[in-house]
Scaffold this motif. Structure first.
Motif, PDB file in Angstrom:
ATOM      1  N   ARG A 484       0.837  -1.203   0.000  1.00  0.00           N
ATOM      2  CA  ARG A 484       0.000   0.000   0.000  1.00  0.00           C
ATOM      3  C   ARG A 484       0.876   1.259   0.000  1.00  0.00           C
ATOM      4  O   ARG A 484       0.602   2.217  -0.716  1.00  0.00           O
ATOM      5  CB  ARG A 484      -0.870  -0.051   1.252  1.00  0.00           C
ATOM      6  CG  ARG A 484      -1.889   1.018   1.343  1.00  0.00           C
ATOM      7  CD  ARG A 484      -2.592   0.873   2.682  1.00  0.00           C
ATOM      8  NE  ARG A 484      -3.492   1.984   2.897  1.00  0.00           N
ATOM      9  CZ  ARG A 484      -4.133   2.197   4.028  1.00  0.00           C
ATOM     10  NH1 ARG A 484      -3.958   1.394   5.050  1.00  0.00           N
ATOM     11  NH2 ARG A 484      -4.937   3.224   4.153  1.00  0.00           N
ATOM     12  N   GLY A 488       1.134   4.143  -2.765  1.00  0.00           N
ATOM     13  CA  GLY A 488       0.944   5.543  -2.353  1.00  0.00           C
ATOM     14  C   GLY A 488       2.104   6.412  -2.845  1.00  0.00           C
ATOM     15  O   GLY A 488       1.899   7.523  -3.343  1.00  0.00           O
ATOM     16  N   LYS A 507      -6.341  10.489 -11.934  1.00  0.00           N
ATOM     17  CA  LYS A 507      -7.262   9.780 -11.033  1.00  0.00           C
ATOM     18  C   LYS A 507      -6.621   8.470 -10.648  1.00  0.00           C
ATOM     19  O   LYS A 507      -5.893   7.885 -11.445  1.00  0.00           O
ATOM     20  CB  LYS A 507      -8.587   9.485 -11.740  1.00  0.00           C
ATOM     21  CG  LYS A 507      -9.436  10.713 -11.971  1.00  0.00           C
ATOM     22  CD  LYS A 507     -10.761  10.311 -12.590  1.00  0.00           C
ATOM     23  CE  LYS A 507     -11.621  11.542 -12.777  1.00  0.00           C
ATOM     24  NZ  LYS A 507     -12.791  11.254 -13.607  1.00  0.00           N
ATOM     25  N   TRP A 508      -6.874   8.015  -9.442  1.00  0.00           N
ATOM     26  CA  TRP A 508      -6.274   6.744  -9.036  1.00  0.00           C
ATOM     27  C   TRP A 508      -7.210   5.948  -8.152  1.00  0.00           C
ATOM     28  O   TRP A 508      -8.107   6.476  -7.538  1.00  0.00           O
ATOM     29  CB  TRP A 508      -4.941   6.992  -8.328  1.00  0.00           C
ATOM     30  CG  TRP A 508      -5.065   7.817  -7.078  1.00  0.00           C
ATOM     31  CD1 TRP A 508      -5.289   7.363  -5.818  1.00  0.00           C
ATOM     32  CD2 TRP A 508      -4.992   9.253  -6.984  1.00  0.00           C
ATOM     33  NE1 TRP A 508      -5.362   8.412  -4.942  1.00  0.00           N
ATOM     34  CE2 TRP A 508      -5.172   9.584  -5.628  1.00  0.00           C
ATOM     35  CE3 TRP A 508      -4.770  10.272  -7.916  1.00  0.00           C
ATOM     36  CZ2 TRP A 508      -5.163  10.910  -5.184  1.00  0.00           C
ATOM     37  CZ3 TRP A 508      -4.766  11.583  -7.473  1.00  0.00           C
ATOM     38  CH2 TRP A 508      -4.948  11.891  -6.118  1.00  0.00           C
ATOM     39  N   HIS A 509      -6.950   4.628  -8.173  1.00  0.00           N
ATOM     40  CA  HIS A 509      -7.716   3.677  -7.365  1.00  0.00           C
ATOM     41  C   HIS A 509      -7.121   3.654  -5.965  1.00  0.00           C
ATOM     42  O   HIS A 509      -5.903   3.711  -5.810  1.00  0.00           O
ATOM     43  CB  HIS A 509      -7.611   2.303  -8.040  1.00  0.00           C
ATOM     44  CG  HIS A 509      -8.476   1.253  -7.416  1.00  0.00           C
ATOM     45  ND1 HIS A 509      -9.848   1.358  -7.380  1.00  0.00           N
ATOM     46  CD2 HIS A 509      -8.164   0.072  -6.817  1.00  0.00           C
ATOM     47  CE1 HIS A 509     -10.349   0.275  -6.783  1.00  0.00           C
ATOM     48  NE2 HIS A 509      -9.354  -0.511  -6.434  1.00  0.00           N
ATOM     49  N   ASP A 510      -7.953   3.556  -4.978  1.00  0.00           N
ATOM     50  CA  ASP A 510      -7.523   3.554  -3.580  1.00  0.00           C
ATOM     51  C   ASP A 510      -6.576   2.375  -3.300  1.00  0.00           C
ATOM     52  O   ASP A 510      -6.968   1.217  -3.416  1.00  0.00           O
ATOM     53  CB  ASP A 510      -8.779   3.453  -2.705  1.00  0.00           C
ATOM     54  CG  ASP A 510      -8.443   3.336  -1.222  1.00  0.00           C
ATOM     55  OD1 ASP A 510      -7.269   3.557  -0.864  1.00  0.00           O
ATOM     56  OD2 ASP A 510      -9.359   3.032  -0.436  1.00  0.00           O
ATOM     57  N   GLY A 545     -16.679   2.509  -2.245  1.00  0.00           N
ATOM     58  CA  GLY A 545     -15.799   3.377  -1.461  1.00  0.00           C
ATOM     59  C   GLY A 545     -16.387   3.738  -0.107  1.00  0.00           C
ATOM     60  O   GLY A 545     -15.678   3.735   0.903  1.00  0.00           O
TER      61      GLY A 545
END
Lengths: 668, 236
Positions: A484, A488, A507-510, A545
């Protein structure tokens, strides 16, 4: 006879979007239950809006209802507000067709498209009034079956399901119905022998009939062996594949919903399978070989479907629709059919608006843009491409062989034909990825905007970045997913690199969700305890989300005393017994490993649809072959096949000069 | 040529929202290949006019749609075959009862309709309560209701919005004619005002009429034969 509509109706006045629970779609059957019929509740473990358009579910719904010995209805996960109302009222999950309670059905069948729905599956088994663990189900309890792409590593759900279908369901649902028939007729009693008979059906995996043993954690903690408990249970379960899509022109009566859903248009599948060989892509690996639908059948299905539903938009679906041999003539044909069937106005011209054809999953090249131009009626706003990686080097690793010149050529062609916005999809966290590869995404996006500005001041590029989750049955199944923190950090690199870049939106995915996906993607049976804990802690709708919570997952790992890092972030070795090793999509383990090694050597493979077989194992193993109308790669063979790959990294000179430096990743 | 159709919305389909209803009509009219006129521009839309929104969950035997046809189209709006073809293309529970030509000079439904009649029934509504509430509200000088408009709470006098109030023929339903001009009184608001402590979400609502009143002349938009007008009553 058995409808819970009267109890349900007052609850619907209290929930959001009640229309998703009423059924009544165009195309809905009139399911008739009766003695001796095996009743299936085909359940999509996410909301109606997401599940209704699902073609797999619609196809099986129709095929089962055409049988004399089966009846099928549909259910979708009730949103949290209705679930609370149902539980407070002591009511179970229900079908939307006749509002029949789930416990009345013989089979609860789930279609799984993604891993994060696993907790919803457990929740829906519970809401259907059955014990969530298969071992606790007896007598009158329904049998729980899962299928779909996300069931190709079913081990995390092994303790909750009775059976798993690998591969395509068209034929196997009938065979399962035949096995279940005597069990149902006898009053659903002898579960054990029914499961043994199910395990004999090709493509059906019954997890409880396999004993899994593990090494001690001090000794690595991996799987020692997976052994059938009985001699008549197969050592290995193979996927099912229909030979010819032309034999299965489904859905014949597509469902058109009464309320808005995610794909609110007609869908017609033009081919199944993909042999582009993108190494990250599970769908491409597990659906081989390529089987095209005959072009005239596509045209008929489109015309019938539009007339039946009243839609004026159709999606021609596949994993790469521009690869369909007859794509141009099909598109032209559809447009002229529609004109022919439109009412003719007094002026003699057809009236109404023309059919819009939607082409998802397009290749990145100028041919594709030309095609998109042909089908777009009205404003040309956005066009989506998926280069997946920012450098040619990394694209050779993942075998997505888009030459730099093709990429910029496609973008130029799109802007020059009036499009103003590009959406570019990328994965980060791919094997061998360096920071240079990540930063190249920003560079690439800036160049696209630069090209666009020559044509319109409104030119913009949206870069959509997803974290790569290694999947079972792919050459990357041995790769340790990025942490993660690493995701990040890479997103931060891109944010910094694009911050002052006009026209580039990032834009990005969590990354937290990516970690949870990684848990489920390659987990073994021990992950079942984690899934149950997340569910018991209220962790449903983890795809959403507003409901996703990684803490639920890490807490569950701690409580189960399992090492999350080991499951998600660790590279696997050749000698490891992977949790799905006894299940196969037909790809030889040797092929997958060799392809993984080729990836690390930055060596691509060509598309075997048009070039000699490299023996991945599927066609030879199953005695099936590609069904492709055209013997040559389309439009000069973009994306690798028949191209000079030495030029892959070459950037058009004006773009290099403009930036005053050489493109990242070009040969030194 | 312009058409105006009257239709009902009864049963399960009452949970379809007004907005989703518009999408259903677009698909249904394409299915029957009615020569509907489209707007110009990049994204042509069929020229359809919907009247006053029916709250999601309410039923009705008095909904209307205006349909513009292409220039020169010649359709018999009363053709029973056309009416039943359109009904068949719409979901179960939405059925067209009457079709008529709409004069080019007619105003839109939104502009023209001045009041609508409703029936309210269900838990918490009984004959005694209906009589008590009708007497109380009709004799009141003003009826003050706290309503939210544009996110702010307003105390409104809704008495002028109530044209008539009383039991239906069975005595078990509250029948109310309510003014639709301006911020109308919603059936749920009326229920809360008429019956103290009632759960407005439990109240069943049926719209029975839409009225147009001009200079003392009051008429229904498209009146039904008496037998059809009561068709919706059986569905309770």
């Amino acid at each position: 006879m058995s409808s819970m509509w009267d109890q349900l109706e007052p609850l619907l006045a209290r929930v959001q979007k009640p229309a998703r629970y009423i059924g009544l779609e165009d195309g809905m059957g009139s399911p008739e239950h009766g003695d001796g019929k095996v009743s299936w509740l085909l359940t999509y473990p996410d909301t109606y809006e997401i599940g209704l358009p699902n073609q797999g579910l619609q196809i099986l719904y129709e095929i089962l209802n055409e049988r004399d010995d089966a009846v099928a209805e549909r259910a979708y996960a009730p949103w949290t507000d209705l679930e609370a109302e149902l539980r407070a009222a002591g009511l179970p999950l229900f079908s939307v067709d006749t509002h029949r309670p789930a416990p009345d059905f013989d089979v609860l069948a789930f279609n799984l498209s993604a891993e994060l729905v696993y907790t919803n599956v457990v929740n829906l088994i519970d809401l259907a009034g059955a014990p969530v663990r298969a071992a606790d189900r007896h007598g009158a309890d329904p049998i729980v079956i899962i299928g779909g792409h996300a069931a190709f590593n079913p081990e995390p759900l092994a303790d909750f399901v009775d059976a798993v279908v690998l591969g395509e369901g068209e034929e196997v649902v009938g065979e399962i119905t035949e096995v279940l028939h005597p069990w149902v007729a006898a009053g659903r009693l002898d579960r054990e022998s029914m499961l043994r008979r199910l395990a004999a059906v090709p493509g059906v995996y019954v997890p409880a009939l396999y004993e899994v043993t593990y090494h001690d954690w001090s000794d690595g903690g991996g799987i020692d062996s997976v052994v059938p408990r009985f001699a008549d249970v197969p050592d290995r379960v193979d996927k099912r594949t229909v030979t010819d899509l032309g034999d299965w022109p489904y859905p014949k009566r597509p469902l058109a919903p009464l309320t808005e859903v995610v794909h609110d248009r007609l869908s017609v599948e033009v081919f199944r399978g993909c042999t582009r060989g993108c190494r990250f892509c599970q769908a491409g690996m597990i659906t081989r070989p390529v089987r095209e639908r005959p072009a005239d059948q596509v045209r008929t299905m489109v015309a019938d479907g539009l007339a039946r539903t009243g839609y004026n938009e159709v999606s021609l679906t596949s994993l790469s629709t521009a690869d369909f041999s007859d794509i141009e003539t099909t598109v032209t044909g559809i447009l002229s059919d529609r004109t022919a069937s439109s009412p003719i106005g007094p002026s003699g011209d057809p009236i109404g608006c023309p059919t819009t054809i939607n082409l998802p999953s397009l290749r990145v090249d100028a041919f594709t843009v030309g095609l998109a131009g042909e089908v777009s009626s009205g404003r040309r706003s956005g066009l989506t491409f998926a280069p997946e990686a920012g450098t040619w080097r990394l694209r050779t690793v993942i075998n997505k062989l888009i030459l730099e010149e093709d990429l910029y050529g496609a973008v130029e062609s799109a802007y020059s034909q009036g499009w103003t916005r590009m959406k570019l999809y990328f994965l980060i966290g791919l094997p061998t990825e360096t920071d240079d590869d990540v930063l190249a995404i920003a560079e690439l996006a800036k160049r696209c905007v630069e090209i666009g500005k020559r044509y319109t001041h409104r030119a913009s590029v949206t870069v959509s970045v997803g974290g790569f989750v290694p999947k079972a049955h792919t050459p990357f199944q041995w790769f340790g997913q990025n942490t993660r923190d690493e995701f990040g950090r890479k997103i931060e690199l891109l944010r910094t690199a694009t911050r002052r870049a006009g026209g580039v939106n990032l834009k990005w995915h969590d990354p937290a969700a990516t970690t949870a996906e990684g848990i489920a993607s390659r987990g073994d049976r021990r992950i079942g305890g984690v899934i149950e804990r997340v569910w018991r802690a209220g962790g449903t709708f983890q795809e959403w989300g507003e409901h996703f919570d990684l803490d639920l997952w890490t807490d569950a790992f701690e409580a189960e005393e399992l090492p999350l890092d080991w499951y998600v972030f660790r590279h696997r070795s050749d000698s490891e017994v992977l949790p799905w090793a006894h299940l196969t999509a037909g790809l030889h383990a040797d092929f997958l490993w060799d392809d993984w090694q080729s990836a690390l050597a930055e060596s691509g493979v060509e598309d075997c649809r048009w070039t000699p077989c490299y023996d991945c194992g599927v066609c030879t193993g199953y005695g099936i072959e590609h069904v492709v109308a055209s013997p040559v790669a389309p439009a000069g063979g973009s994306q690798g096949t028949g191209q000079d790959l030495d030029r892959g990294a070459a950037v058009p000179v004006e773009l290099v000069d403009r930036h005053g430096r050489e493109r990242v990743g070009t040969s030194a | 040529m312009k058409l105006r159709l009257r239709y009902g919305k009864l049963g399960k389909v009452r949970f379809v929202s007004h907005r989703d209803g518009a999408r259903l009509w677009e698909r249904a009219l394409r299915r029957v290949a009615l020569p509907v006129a489209y707007t110009e521009g990049f994204t042509p839309r069929p020229k359809l006019g919907f009247g006053l929104a029916l709250p999601t969950g309410a039923e009705s035997v008095a909904e209307y749609i205006d349909i513009d046809l292409v220039e020169g189209a010649d359709i018999d709006p009363g053709d029973p075959e056309l009416i039943s073809a359109i009904s068949a293309a719409l979901p179960v529970g939405i059925d067209v009862s009457i079709g008529a030509e709409r004069a080019a000079s007619d105003a839109s439904l939104q502009e023209d309709v001045t009041s609508t009649t409703w029936e309210l029934y269900g838990p918490g509504i009984d004959a005694a309560g209906i009589d008590e509430a009708s007497d109380r509200l009709l004799s009141a000088e003003e009826v003050l209701v706290d309503r939210v408009r544009k996110g702010r709470s307003h105390i409104d006098d809704v008495r002028p919005l109530i044209v008539s109030l009383g039991p239906d023929t069975s005595g078990t339903r509250l029948r109310a004619e309510l003014v639709t001009i301006g911020r109308a009184l919603r059936p749920s608001e009326l229920a809360s005002t008429a019956f103290t402590g009632i759960d407005p979400l439990g109240v069943r609502v049926l719209r029975t009429h839409q009225w147009i009143e001009h200079g003392g002349d009051k008429r229904e938009v498209l009146p039904l034969a008496a037998a059809i007008a009561h068709a919706g009553r059986g569905s309770a």
